[in-house]
Every structure is written in C-alpha cells, then in structure tokens.
Design a protein around this motif. Structure first.
Motif, PDB file in Angstrom:
ATOM      1  N   ILE A  13     -24.677  48.560  30.528  1.00 41.33           N
ATOM      2  CA  ILE A  13     -24.463  47.323  29.770  1.00 41.33           C
ATOM      3  C   ILE A  13     -25.735  46.472  29.782  1.00 41.33           C
ATOM      4  O   ILE A  13     -26.131  45.896  28.759  1.00 41.33           O
ATOM      5  CB  ILE A  13     -23.260  46.553  30.338  1.00 41.33           C
ATOM      6  N   CYS A  14     -26.377  46.383  30.945  1.00 39.38           N
ATOM      7  CA  CYS A  14     -27.601  45.573  31.042  1.00 39.38           C
ATOM      8  C   CYS A  14     -28.752  46.169  30.234  1.00 39.38           C
ATOM      9  O   CYS A  14     -29.630  45.438  29.770  1.00 39.38           O
ATOM     10  CB  CYS A  14     -28.017  45.432  32.506  1.00 39.38           C
ATOM     11  N   GLY A  71     -19.749  54.375  40.080  1.00 41.88           N
ATOM     12  CA  GLY A  71     -19.425  54.408  38.654  1.00 41.88           C
ATOM     13  C   GLY A  71     -19.484  53.030  38.025  1.00 41.88           C
ATOM     14  O   GLY A  71     -19.992  52.857  36.910  1.00 41.88           O
ATOM     15  N   ILE A  72     -18.999  52.036  38.755  1.00 40.97           N
ATOM     16  CA  ILE A  72     -19.048  50.661  38.239  1.00 40.97           C
ATOM     17  C   ILE A  72     -20.488  50.179  38.142  1.00 40.97           C
ATOM     18  O   ILE A  72     -20.879  49.534  37.157  1.00 40.97           O
ATOM     19  CB  ILE A  72     -18.183  49.742  39.128  1.00 40.97           C
ATOM     20  N   VAL A  73     -21.300  50.494  39.150  1.00 37.79           N
ATOM     21  CA  VAL A  73     -22.720  50.127  39.091  1.00 37.79           C
ATOM     22  C   VAL A  73     -23.388  50.800  37.898  1.00 37.79           C
ATOM     23  O   VAL A  73     -24.194  50.186  37.190  1.00 37.79           O
ATOM     24  CB  VAL A  73     -23.410  50.492  40.418  1.00 37.79           C
ATOM     25  N   TRP A  74     -23.031  52.064  37.644  1.00 40.55           N
ATOM     26  CA  TRP A  74     -23.588  52.789  36.498  1.00 40.55           C
ATOM     27  C   TRP A  74     -23.214  52.104  35.183  1.00 40.55           C
ATOM     28  O   TRP A  74     -24.067  51.913  34.306  1.00 40.55           O
ATOM     29  CB  TRP A  74     -23.086  54.233  36.524  1.00 40.55           C
ATOM     30  N   ILE A  75     -21.981  51.704  35.048  1.00 37.90           N
ATOM     31  CA  ILE A  75     -21.533  51.033  33.823  1.00 37.90           C
ATOM     32  C   ILE A  75     -22.259  49.698  33.654  1.00 37.90           C
ATOM     33  O   ILE A  75     -22.682  49.345  32.546  1.00 37.90           O
ATOM     34  CB  ILE A  75     -20.002  50.849  33.844  1.00 37.90           C
ATOM     35  N   ILE A  76     -22.434  48.961  34.740  1.00 37.32           N
ATOM     36  CA  ILE A  76     -23.149  47.681  34.670  1.00 37.32           C
ATOM     37  C   ILE A  76     -24.595  47.895  34.239  1.00 37.32           C
ATOM     38  O   ILE A  76     -25.131  47.144  33.420  1.00 37.32           O
ATOM     39  CB  ILE A  76     -23.053  46.942  36.027  1.00 37.32           C
ATOM     40  N   ILE A 117     -31.662  50.651  25.193  1.00 29.76           N
ATOM     41  CA  ILE A 117     -31.109  51.886  24.627  1.00 29.76           C
ATOM     42  C   ILE A 117     -31.157  51.832  23.105  1.00 29.76           C
ATOM     43  O   ILE A 117     -31.523  52.822  22.441  1.00 29.76           O
ATOM     44  CB  ILE A 117     -29.681  52.123  25.155  1.00 29.76           C
ATOM     45  N   LYS A 118     -30.818  50.666  22.522  1.00 30.07           N
ATOM     46  CA  LYS A 118     -30.896  50.521  21.061  1.00 30.07           C
ATOM     47  C   LYS A 118     -32.336  50.669  20.572  1.00 30.07           C
ATOM     48  O   LYS A 118     -32.592  51.274  19.538  1.00 30.07           O
ATOM     49  CB  LYS A 118     -30.341  49.159  20.644  1.00 30.07           C
ATOM     50  N   LEU A 119     -33.282  50.104  21.338  1.00 29.32           N
ATOM     51  CA  LEU A 119     -34.693  50.235  20.984  1.00 29.32           C
ATOM     52  C   LEU A 119     -35.139  51.701  21.031  1.00 29.32           C
ATOM     53  O   LEU A 119     -35.857  52.169  20.140  1.00 29.32           O
ATOM     54  CB  LEU A 119     -35.550  49.396  21.927  1.00 29.32           C
ATOM     55  N   ALA A 120     -34.709  52.434  22.026  1.00 25.94           N
ATOM     56  CA  ALA A 120     -35.071  53.850  22.139  1.00 25.94           C
ATOM     57  C   ALA A 120     -34.473  54.658  20.984  1.00 25.94           C
ATOM     58  O   ALA A 120     -35.127  55.556  20.439  1.00 25.94           O
ATOM     59  CB  ALA A 120     -34.588  54.397  23.478  1.00 25.94           C
ATOM     60  N   ILE A 121     -33.262  54.340  20.594  1.00 24.55           N
ATOM     61  CA  ILE A 121     -32.633  55.042  19.464  1.00 24.55           C
ATOM     62  C   ILE A 121     -33.396  54.751  18.174  1.00 24.55           C
ATOM     63  O   ILE A 121     -33.672  55.655  17.370  1.00 24.55           O
ATOM     64  CB  ILE A 121     -31.146  54.648  19.355  1.00 24.55           C
ATOM     65  N   ALA A 122     -33.772  53.477  17.968  1.00 24.67           N
ATOM     66  CA  ALA A 122     -34.536  53.116  16.770  1.00 24.67           C
ATOM     67  C   ALA A 122     -35.892  53.809  16.761  1.00 24.67           C
ATOM     68  O   ALA A 122     -36.358  54.282  15.719  1.00 24.67           O
ATOM     69  CB  ALA A 122     -34.701  51.602  16.701  1.00 24.67           C
ATOM     70  N   LEU A 123     -36.521  53.891  17.927  1.00 19.43           N
ATOM     71  CA  LEU A 123     -37.817  54.564  18.019  1.00 19.43           C
ATOM     72  C   LEU A 123     -37.692  56.048  17.680  1.00 19.43           C
ATOM     73  O   LEU A 123     -38.533  56.610  16.964  1.00 19.43           O
ATOM     74  CB  LEU A 123     -38.379  54.390  19.430  1.00 19.43           C
ATOM     75  N   ASN A 124     -36.635  56.681  18.146  1.00 18.56           N
ATOM     76  CA  ASN A 124     -36.414  58.097  17.823  1.00 18.56           C
ATOM     77  C   ASN A 124     -36.146  58.296  16.336  1.00 18.56           C
ATOM     78  O   ASN A 124     -36.561  59.292  15.746  1.00 18.56           O
ATOM     79  CB  ASN A 124     -35.255  58.656  18.650  1.00 18.56           C
ATOM     80  N   LYS A 125     -35.444  57.341  15.721  1.00 15.95           N
ATOM     81  CA  LYS A 125     -35.199  57.446  14.272  1.00 15.95           C
ATOM     82  C   LYS A 125     -36.506  57.366  13.489  1.00 15.95           C
ATOM     83  O   LYS A 125     -36.739  58.141  12.561  1.00 15.95           O
ATOM     84  CB  LYS A 125     -34.250  56.337  13.826  1.00 15.95           C
ATOM     85  N   VAL A 126     -37.376  56.425  13.876  1.00 14.33           N
ATOM     86  CA  VAL A 126     -38.662  56.283  13.188  1.00 14.33           C
ATOM     87  C   VAL A 126     -39.517  57.529  13.403  1.00 14.33           C
ATOM     88  O   VAL A 126     -40.167  58.015  12.475  1.00 14.33           O
ATOM     89  CB  VAL A 126     -39.385  55.007  13.678  1.00 14.33           C
ATOM     90  N   ALA A 127     -39.507  58.062  14.616  1.00 17.17           N
ATOM     91  CA  ALA A 127     -40.280  59.276  14.885  1.00 17.17           C
ATOM     92  C   ALA A 127     -39.745  60.454  14.075  1.00 17.17           C
ATOM     93  O   ALA A 127     -40.524  61.265  13.555  1.00 17.17           O
ATOM     94  CB  ALA A 127     -40.236  59.592  16.380  1.00 17.17           C
ATOM     95  N   ALA A 128     -38.425  60.549  13.937  1.00 13.06           N
ATOM     96  CA  ALA A 128     -37.843  61.630  13.136  1.00 13.06           C
ATOM     97  C   ALA A 128     -38.208  61.478  11.668  1.00 13.06           C
ATOM     98  O   ALA A 128     -38.489  62.473  10.981  1.00 13.06           O
ATOM     99  CB  ALA A 128     -36.330  61.650  13.317  1.00 13.06           C
TER     100      ALA A 128
END
Length: 124
Positions: free
Chosen positions: A24-25, A16-21, A30-41
């Motif tokens: 975070i890394c 779980g700690i490795v997953w959280i790290i 993740i922000k780029l993927a969200i922005a890409l999905n917004k533009v595609a929508a």
C-alpha cells in the motif's frame, strides 16, 4: 507442538500484514514502474532494431575471445621444448635468481646479480 504452530501462525499473519502495508505504501512507485514499462514497450515496438545491439555486442565479445585464444595458442606453440625448466626448485633464489643491490643508475663490479634457472634466457 500444537502451541508452537499456533504462535508461528501469528508470526506468519503478522508478516503478511506487514507485506500488505508495504504494498500500500509503495503503490505510487508500483504505478510509476508500470508506466515506465509501458513506455519502454512502446519504444521497442517502434524501434525493434535496438534489440539487436546486445546480441551484436555479445557476438563481438565472443569473436574477440576466439581471436585472442588463437593468438595465445600460437604464441605458446612457438616456445621450443626444453626452453623452460619443468622441475621443482628448492628456493626462490634458485628459480628466480638474485637481484642487484644497486639502483638503476649505479654501475660497477659490486652491482651484479645472478639469474635463476627460470630467468636466465630471453625475454626475461
């Protein structure tokens, strides 16, 4: 048994700690993927006709397969009964025949081959 559960809980916590790290890394990705999905929508909301293209491609593919299957069934139905042998053969030479030992440009009596029972008629 209790000790095995105790130590396996540490393994689960560590994973779980490795997953959280990792999350975070990869926050920037993740922000780029969200922005890409917004533009595609936004693109799809202004151009909804682009959603028709995959459906049309699938329909054309299905129609192509249906026409192809119809053509194949028509061709197979034109073979008369008894045109091809249905029994089993003991050897490959009996079924296919023997090939000529000569090259394509050689001619003569020594360049003969015997057709097999599966290849003695046209178009083979």
């Amino acid at each position: 048994m209790r000790e095995a559960l105790w130590y396996s809980s540490f393994v689960v916590w560590a994973l779980g700690i490795v997953w959280i790290i990792l999350i975070i890394c990869m926050a920037g990705r993740i922000k780029l993927a969200i922005a890409l999905n917004k533009v595609a929508a936004q693109f799809l909301s202004t151009n909804p006709s682009t959603l028709i293209i995959p459906v049309l491609q699938a329909l054309i593919g299905i129609i192509w397969c249906i026409v192809w299957l119809y053509s194949v069934s028509f061709l197979i139905s034109q073979v008369p009964e008894g045109y091809t042998p249905k029994q089993a053969f003991a050897t490959y030479a009996e079924a296919y025949g023997t090939e000529s030992p000569c090259s394509i440009y050689e001619f003569g009596d020594h360049c003969t081959a015997s057709p097999g029972k599966c290849t003695d008629k046209w178009p083979t």
